[in-house]
Design a protein around this motif. Sequence first.
Motif, short mmCIF file in Angstrom:
data_model
loop_
_atom_site.label_atom_id
_atom_site.label_comp_id
_atom_site.label_asym_id
_atom_site.label_seq_id
_atom_site.Cartn_x
_atom_site.Cartn_y
_atom_site.Cartn_z
N ASP A 48 0.84 -1.20 0.00
CA ASP A 48 0.00 0.00 0.00
C ASP A 48 0.87 1.25 0.00
O ASP A 48 2.09 1.18 -0.08
CB ASP A 48 -0.92 0.00 1.23
N LYS A 49 0.23 2.39 0.14
CA LYS A 49 0.99 3.64 0.12
C LYS A 49 2.00 3.69 1.27
O LYS A 49 1.79 3.14 2.34
CB LYS A 49 0.06 4.85 0.18
N GLU A 50 3.09 4.35 0.98
CA GLU A 50 4.16 4.45 1.97
C GLU A 50 3.77 5.39 3.10
O GLU A 50 3.28 6.49 2.86
CB GLU A 50 5.44 4.94 1.29
N ALA A 51 3.99 4.93 4.31
CA ALA A 51 3.73 5.75 5.50
C ALA A 51 4.88 6.74 5.68
O ALA A 51 5.97 6.54 5.13
CB ALA A 51 3.61 4.86 6.73
N PRO A 52 4.67 7.78 6.45
CA PRO A 52 5.77 8.71 6.74
C PRO A 52 6.77 8.07 7.71
O PRO A 52 6.76 8.35 8.91
CB PRO A 52 5.05 9.92 7.34
N LEU A 53 7.61 7.19 7.20
CA LEU A 53 8.50 6.39 8.05
C LEU A 53 9.51 7.24 8.82
O LEU A 53 9.82 6.95 9.97
CB LEU A 53 9.21 5.33 7.21
N GLU A 54 10.02 8.29 8.16
CA GLU A 54 10.97 9.17 8.87
C GLU A 54 10.29 9.85 10.05
O GLU A 54 10.89 10.01 11.10
CB GLU A 54 11.53 10.24 7.91
N LYS A 55 9.04 10.24 9.85
CA LYS A 55 8.29 10.89 10.93
C LYS A 55 8.07 9.92 12.09
O LYS A 55 8.18 10.29 13.26
CB LYS A 55 6.96 11.39 10.38
N ILE A 56 7.78 8.66 11.77
CA ILE A 56 7.61 7.63 12.80
C ILE A 56 8.91 7.43 13.56
O ILE A 56 8.93 7.39 14.79
CB ILE A 56 7.13 6.30 12.18
#
Length: 156
Positions: A48-56
């Motif tokens: 699915d769409k990429e989550a804001p991984l850097e923000k996490i």
Amino acid sequence: MRKIYMVSISMLLFSILLGGCGGDSSSKEAIRSLVSSVDMDPVYLGGDKEAPLEKIKKKVAEHDEIYDVAVVQKGKQILVAYKVKHMKRFKMASIDKDLTKDLNKEFKGYEIVISSDMKIFLEVVELIVQVEDKGYSKEKAKKWFTKIMGLEKEMT
């Protein structure tokens, strides 16, 4: 005759011992992560769409008790592995509870699994290294991710 037999048995055992200690497939980053912070970039394995991984990653790293974070996403599943400072380990349950609450509140629509287990952290670091440095195929990486998620769920 008995002496030759004992010498040959001891040589065999010695060679087996040396052979067992030989090769380790762990990367230098995974080994280094045992004693220091490695600061790995988050990895997106598709779906699915990429989550804001850097923000996490930044959200988790904001906690004073945490000194290293590794994040991997496959589809709607996000695995966040982290290391806790030594003297803060007494509060491990409250750290897990706070992190889970914060991340699930801010990043709805994703299945976020957090882990402070060192084995899970090392597996995630190794997965990230393989994907980024060695051009590991996405299919193998997804299978490895599923295996790591299974390990985490088995531990809980």
